[in-house]
Write a protein that holds these residues in place. Structure first.
Motif, PDB file in Angstrom:
ATOM      1  N   TYR A   1      29.527   6.373  21.499  1.00  0.00           N
ATOM      2  CA  TYR A   1      31.356   6.896  22.152  1.00  0.00           C
ATOM      3  C   TYR A   1      31.198   7.115  22.982  1.00  0.00           C
ATOM      4  O   TYR A   1      30.614   8.652  23.699  1.00  0.00           O
ATOM      5  CB  TYR A   1      31.783   7.437  20.612  1.00  0.00           C
ATOM      6  CG  TYR A   1      31.945   6.343  19.732  1.00  0.00           C
ATOM      7  CD1 TYR A   1      30.891   5.772  19.063  1.00  0.00           C
ATOM      8  CD2 TYR A   1      33.209   6.528  19.394  1.00  0.00           C
ATOM      9  CE1 TYR A   1      30.700   4.763  17.826  1.00  0.00           C
ATOM     10  CE2 TYR A   1      33.645   5.632  17.375  1.00  0.00           C
ATOM     11  CZ  TYR A   1      32.442   4.752  17.554  1.00  0.00           C
ATOM     12  OH  TYR A   1      32.648   3.784  16.440  1.00  0.00           O
TER      13      TYR A   1
ATOM     14  N   ARG B   1      40.643   0.360  16.184  1.00  0.00           N
ATOM     15  CA  ARG B   1      39.743   0.196  15.283  1.00  0.00           C
ATOM     16  C   ARG B   1      39.991   1.589  15.650  1.00  0.00           C
ATOM     17  O   ARG B   1      39.491   2.666  14.360  1.00  0.00           O
ATOM     18  CB  ARG B   1      38.610  -0.272  16.155  1.00  0.00           C
ATOM     19  CG  ARG B   1      39.148  -1.484  15.962  1.00  0.00           C
ATOM     20  CD  ARG B   1      36.757  -2.155  16.223  1.00  0.00           C
ATOM     21  NE  ARG B   1      37.612  -3.481  16.417  1.00  0.00           N
ATOM     22  CZ  ARG B   1      36.707  -4.996  16.672  1.00  0.00           C
ATOM     23  NH1 ARG B   1      35.755  -3.672  17.598  1.00  0.00           N
ATOM     24  NH2 ARG B   1      36.934  -5.835  16.682  1.00  0.00           N
ATOM     25  N   LEU B   2      39.647   2.626  16.787  1.00  0.00           N
ATOM     26  CA  LEU B   2      40.007   4.149  16.336  1.00  0.00           C
ATOM     27  C   LEU B   2      40.834   4.781  15.820  1.00  0.00           C
ATOM     28  O   LEU B   2      40.567   5.637  14.792  1.00  0.00           O
ATOM     29  CB  LEU B   2      39.555   4.553  17.976  1.00  0.00           C
ATOM     30  CG  LEU B   2      37.777   4.338  19.169  1.00  0.00           C
ATOM     31  CD1 LEU B   2      38.553   4.809  19.791  1.00  0.00           C
ATOM     32  CD2 LEU B   2      37.377   5.209  18.127  1.00  0.00           C
TER      33      LEU B   2
ATOM     34  N   LEU C   1      32.493  -0.040  15.893  1.00  0.00           N
ATOM     35  CA  LEU C   1      34.013  -0.505  16.219  1.00  0.00           C
ATOM     36  C   LEU C   1      33.853  -0.662  17.928  1.00  0.00           C
ATOM     37  O   LEU C   1      35.698  -1.182  18.195  1.00  0.00           O
ATOM     38  CB  LEU C   1      34.735   1.082  15.503  1.00  0.00           C
ATOM     39  CG  LEU C   1      34.409   0.935  14.778  1.00  0.00           C
ATOM     40  CD1 LEU C   1      34.779   2.108  13.472  1.00  0.00           C
ATOM     41  CD2 LEU C   1      35.150  -0.256  13.523  1.00  0.00           C
TER      42      LEU C   1
ATOM     43  N   ARG D   1      31.179  -8.314  12.066  1.00  0.00           N
ATOM     44  CA  ARG D   1      30.853  -7.162  12.268  1.00  0.00           C
ATOM     45  C   ARG D   1      30.445  -6.636  10.344  1.00  0.00           C
ATOM     46  O   ARG D   1      29.051  -6.486  10.187  1.00  0.00           O
ATOM     47  CB  ARG D   1      32.218  -5.829  12.206  1.00  0.00           C
ATOM     48  CG  ARG D   1      32.527  -5.602  13.431  1.00  0.00           C
ATOM     49  CD  ARG D   1      33.043  -4.236  13.907  1.00  0.00           C
ATOM     50  NE  ARG D   1      34.110  -3.919  12.703  1.00  0.00           N
ATOM     51  CZ  ARG D   1      35.272  -4.918  12.876  1.00  0.00           C
ATOM     52  NH1 ARG D   1      36.158  -5.121  13.960  1.00  0.00           N
ATOM     53  NH2 ARG D   1      36.510  -4.072  12.363  1.00  0.00           N
TER      54      ARG D   1
ATOM     55  N   SER E   1      32.421  -2.573  19.905  1.00  0.00           N
ATOM     56  CA  SER E   1      32.125  -3.494  20.636  1.00  0.00           C
ATOM     57  C   SER E   1      33.921  -4.862  20.189  1.00  0.00           C
ATOM     58  O   SER E   1      34.219  -4.853  19.478  1.00  0.00           O
ATOM     59  CB  SER E   1      30.976  -3.800  19.684  1.00  0.00           C
ATOM     60  OG  SER E   1      31.416  -4.724  18.222  1.00  0.00           O
ATOM     61  N   GLY E   2      32.863  -5.874  20.924  1.00  0.00           N
ATOM     62  CA  GLY E   2      34.438  -6.931  20.532  1.00  0.00           C
ATOM     63  C   GLY E   2      33.786  -7.467  19.677  1.00  0.00           C
ATOM     64  O   GLY E   2      34.868  -8.957  19.676  1.00  0.00           O
ATOM     65  N   LEU E   3      32.947  -7.498  18.784  1.00  0.00           N
ATOM     66  CA  LEU E   3      33.478  -8.494  17.448  1.00  0.00           C
ATOM     67  C   LEU E   3      33.968  -7.934  16.729  1.00  0.00           C
ATOM     68  O   LEU E   3      34.251  -7.303  16.210  1.00  0.00           O
ATOM     69  CB  LEU E   3      31.757  -7.919  17.374  1.00  0.00           C
ATOM     70  CG  LEU E   3      30.452  -8.123  16.918  1.00  0.00           C
ATOM     71  CD1 LEU E   3      29.897  -7.320  16.630  1.00  0.00           C
ATOM     72  CD2 LEU E   3      30.078  -8.996  17.698  1.00  0.00           C
ATOM     73  N   SER E   4      34.222  -9.266  16.388  1.00  0.00           N
ATOM     74  CA  SER E   4      35.403  -9.924  15.369  1.00  0.00           C
ATOM     75  C   SER E   4      35.423  -8.947  14.163  1.00  0.00           C
ATOM     76  O   SER E   4      33.743  -8.409  13.091  1.00  0.00           O
ATOM     77  CB  SER E   4      35.775 -11.325  14.547  1.00  0.00           C
ATOM     78  OG  SER E   4      35.053 -11.666  14.239  1.00  0.00           O
ATOM     79  N   ARG E   5      35.706  -8.358  12.725  1.00  0.00           N
ATOM     80  CA  ARG E   5      35.867  -7.923  11.656  1.00  0.00           C
ATOM     81  C   ARG E   5      34.500  -8.812  10.601  1.00  0.00           C
ATOM     82  O   ARG E   5      33.955  -8.117  10.060  1.00  0.00           O
ATOM     83  CB  ARG E   5      37.171  -8.168  10.884  1.00  0.00           C
ATOM     84  CG  ARG E   5      36.501  -7.259   9.275  1.00  0.00           C
ATOM     85  CD  ARG E   5      38.411  -7.745   8.443  1.00  0.00           C
ATOM     86  NE  ARG E   5      39.746  -6.880   8.982  1.00  0.00           N
ATOM     87  CZ  ARG E   5      39.835  -5.544   8.333  1.00  0.00           C
ATOM     88  NH1 ARG E   5      39.472  -6.291   7.146  1.00  0.00           N
ATOM     89  NH2 ARG E   5      41.013  -4.977   9.047  1.00  0.00           N
TER      90      ARG E   5
ATOM     91  N   VAL F   1      41.887  -3.453  20.478  1.00  0.00           N
ATOM     92  CA  VAL F   1      41.456  -3.707  19.423  1.00  0.00           C
ATOM     93  C   VAL F   1      40.681  -2.736  19.184  1.00  0.00           C
ATOM     94  O   VAL F   1      41.210  -1.902  18.034  1.00  0.00           O
ATOM     95  CB  VAL F   1      40.099  -5.369  19.595  1.00  0.00           C
ATOM     96  CG1 VAL F   1      39.872  -4.890  18.308  1.00  0.00           C
ATOM     97  CG2 VAL F   1      41.205  -6.527  19.859  1.00  0.00           C
ATOM     98  N   LYS F   2      40.252  -2.131  20.873  1.00  0.00           N
ATOM     99  CA  LYS F   2      39.056  -0.351  20.465  1.00  0.00           C
ATOM    100  C   LYS F   2      40.281   0.249  19.794  1.00  0.00           C
ATOM    101  O   LYS F   2      39.369   1.334  18.741  1.00  0.00           O
ATOM    102  CB  LYS F   2      38.814  -0.508  21.748  1.00  0.00           C
ATOM    103  CG  LYS F   2      37.303  -1.514  21.830  1.00  0.00           C
ATOM    104  CD  LYS F   2      36.455  -1.379  23.402  1.00  0.00           C
ATOM    105  CE  LYS F   2      35.545  -2.499  23.824  1.00  0.00           C
ATOM    106  NZ  LYS F   2      34.950  -2.257  24.615  1.00  0.00           N
TER     107      LYS F   2
END
Lengths: 383, 234
Positions: free
Chosen positions: A295, A7-8, B117, B126, B119-123, A3-4
């Motif tokens: 980061y 996102r990046l 971004l 966030r 973190s493990g938070l969902s959209r 997921v990260k």
């Protein structure tokens, strides 16, 4: 973790999209480079498949010895009867070929004259897309034309056209997995013999099918031996080897173009490398801020690599896509000595183009990414 | 016995920083001792080159001490690797810069979202956090504006929202009002006071401006890398 990374990757894409002019200019260069590379690669791949002998290739081409052009290779048609008697020979088809241009050319018209009843044995893989095979058999000046030839010249069933001094009526449009068949016009052998003023009884070549691939060499030797002392001696070789020899100059020329392909790759590498280097230099403080916000260096590394990958993938996608569109639209062919090749991009060529562009993007951004990720935060904030 | 609550959030013992400048070794901070209790709003003042920003950077974990001990909530952070220190910063520190340092091509919303971004938070989570943070600094109606469409004061408030969005126990601010007009500076200081008083945030702020320092509960003066006693500072 995934997921990260996503996102990046999206953040990197956002940065590129919002620096529109810079990104578009880079993409323009990358796509041009990849267009060139993929076109060259398509040429190489087309020639490779046209000259590589496979297990199913059991056809020999008998040509006049020391002749390379269809206009100068003249053999008596009665040779066919004698060849049929040789051991290992399954079938012999006399073929008359007429071309508008014997030299290397990008616009070749090729007529192949075969006995009408033998066409489906001569070219068993052809499929009739439009028109009628029976009509063609019954029409002396009828032609079955390859799909690409028809599309390129805008011909439809019922149309008449003229090329190399031969005027024919289109009786059908055919398609074949073999590129050459899609580019030619098949006509009746007697008609072509008369139309080309060489007279009946003279053909350009014989296509000889043998029982098994292992017999190609022995049958070829036997044929050449049989006619060695005739007025018109023969030279026999497997069909694809014949193509490679007949189109030798064209192959040399196309082989040379690989250097243009390599140069394009280097140009793309340099272009993306330069773009990423400028991005990183202009974003020293931004990267330090991201690190201040938590980061880790590896995230900065990944962000920069992602931008390179985006540029490579997007530029490659545009370049490769344009090649596919352009070649399908223009349907270019190149030919030499009556042998023609249709330049069509195959799936592996397109995939290789895309994968290479992505790899170039990553490679070009690796060093700038390492530099950006290792720069001390405080020093970067002061810059 | 010292309870966890009594123990200072930040403890510096013999904190020293050297760095090389050409052939010379510069020591902007020398054997400094400092305790910052939980929830305190501390101002650090001093002339240029006194070491206040160096101290702030060490406390924020964006630089590492050459010698001494630097503890945060009883944990030594001076010796953490770059990667671990980054993760520690993400969880514990909100940094407010003098020049805001927003990413110019991103909107206020996207700038504030950046720390989340990783973190493990969902959209959805966030979005809620970012909207709350922007509402807290009074910019709920500006969240889709890019920095060039905001005033300096608004940009600094976006930067404050960005520092707050992860709900860190420590906020560090380097001259947060240094580039603002008086009115904007007052609103930024009021926000910092609010975060300290209402949310119990520990704030360490570097400033040149005595009026700005007045907003803090305690002011310390640095000179030549050392803390001055109260009477010396006067």
């Amino acid at each position: 973790m995934m997921v990260k990374i996503i996102r990046l990757t999206l953040l990197a894409g956002k940065q590129l999209v919002r620096h529109r002019t810079r990104t578009l200019l880079t993409l323009l260069g990358v796509s041009c480079g990849m267009f060139l590379f993929t076109t060259v690669r398509a040429m190489q791949s087309t020639l490779d498949s046209a000259t590589r002998i496979g297990a199913a290739d059991t056809t020999l081409v008998v040509y006049r010895e020391n002749r390379f052009c269809p206009e100068t290779s003249r053999l008596p048609e009665y040779y066919a009867d004698e060849m049929r008697g040789l051991p290992g020979v399954r079938e012999v088809i006399p073929v008359k070929i007429t071309v508008n241009n014997c030299g290397a050319s990008l616009d070749v018209v090729v007529f192949r004259g075969v006995p009408p009843q033998t066409l489906l044995r001569y070219a068993p893989d052809i499929v009739l897309l439009d028109g009628s095979y029976e009509t063609w058999q019954q029409t002396d000046d009828g032609a079955l034309i390859g799909r690409l030839f028809a599309e390129k010249r805008g011909l439809r069933v019922g149309d008449a056209f003229e090329g190399a001094g031969v005027r024919v009526i289109v009786c059908g449009i055919i398609e074949s997995p073999h590129a050459q068949d899609n580019q030619v016009a098949y006509v009746h052998l007697p008609f072509l013999q008369l139309a080309s003023k060489r007279g009946l009884g003279i053909v350009t070549q014989f296509n000889v099918r043998v029982d098994a691939i292992e017999q190609l060499e022995s049958v070829a030797s036997a044929i050449d031996e049989r006619f060695r002392h005739e007025a018109d001696p023969t030279y026999t070789q497997p069909e694809k080897a014949f193509f490679a020899q007949a189109a030798g100059e064209m192959i040399d020329l196309v082989s040379f173009t690989r250097w243009i392909g390599y140069a394009s790759v280097l140009a793309v590498l340099g272009l993306i490398g330069n773009a990423i280097m400028l991005i990183v230099r202009g974003r020293v403080r931004e990267n330090a801020i991201l690190q201040t916000l938590g980061y880790p260096p590896v995230a900065i590394l990944y962000l920069v690599l992602s931008e390179g990958a985006w540029l490579g993938a997007a530029g490659g996608g545009i370049g490769v896509g344009l090649v596919a569109l352009f070649l399908n639209w223009r349907k270019p062919t190149f030919g030499n000595e009556g042998q023609i090749v249709a330049l069509l991009p195959d799936a592996p060529t397109l995939v290789i183009g895309l994968a290479l562009a992505l790899a170039l993007g990553l490679l070009a951004s690796l060093w700038p990414a390492l530099v950006a990720s290792q720069k001390p935060i405080v020093e970067s904030l002061r810059s | 016995m010292t309870t966890s609550h009594d123990y200072p959030l930040i403890r510096c013992k013999g904190l020293t920083k050297h760095y090389r400048k050409g052939r010379q070794t510069v020591t902007p901070l020398s054997a400094l001792d400092l305790d910052v209790p939980r929830g305190e709003f501390l101002a650090l003042m001093g002339p240029s080159g006194s070491g206040k920003t160096t101290l702030l950077n060490l406390i924020a974990g964006i630089d590492r001490p050459s010698e001494g001990i630097l503890e945060f909530d009883r944990h030594e952070i001076g010796g953490l690797s770059r990667g671990r220190l980054a993760r520690w910063r993400a969880a514990h520190v909100g940094y407010i810069f003098q020049l805001y340092h927003l990413i110019p091509v991103l909107t206020a919303f996207e700038n504030v979202e950046i720390p989340l971004l990783l973190s493990g938070l969902s959209r959805r989570e966030r979005r809620e956090r970012v909207e709350n943070a922007l509402a807290l600094v009074g910019l709920a109606d500006r969240m889709h504006h890019v920095p060039s469409e905001l005033s300096g004061g608004q940009e600094q408030r976006v930067a404050i929202a960005r520092a707050l969005v992860t709900d860190p126990p420590l906020l560090v601010a380097d001259e947060p009002t240094g580039d603002l007009d008086r009115e904007s500076a007052a609103s930024v200081l009021a926000l910092l006071q609010q975060f300290s008083a209402e949310f119990g945030k520990t704030i360490v702020m570097v400033t040149h401006d005595p009026r700005c320092a007045d907003a803090a509960e305690r002011t310390l003066h640095l000179e030549k890398g050392k803390l001055l006693e109260a009477e010396e500072a006067l």
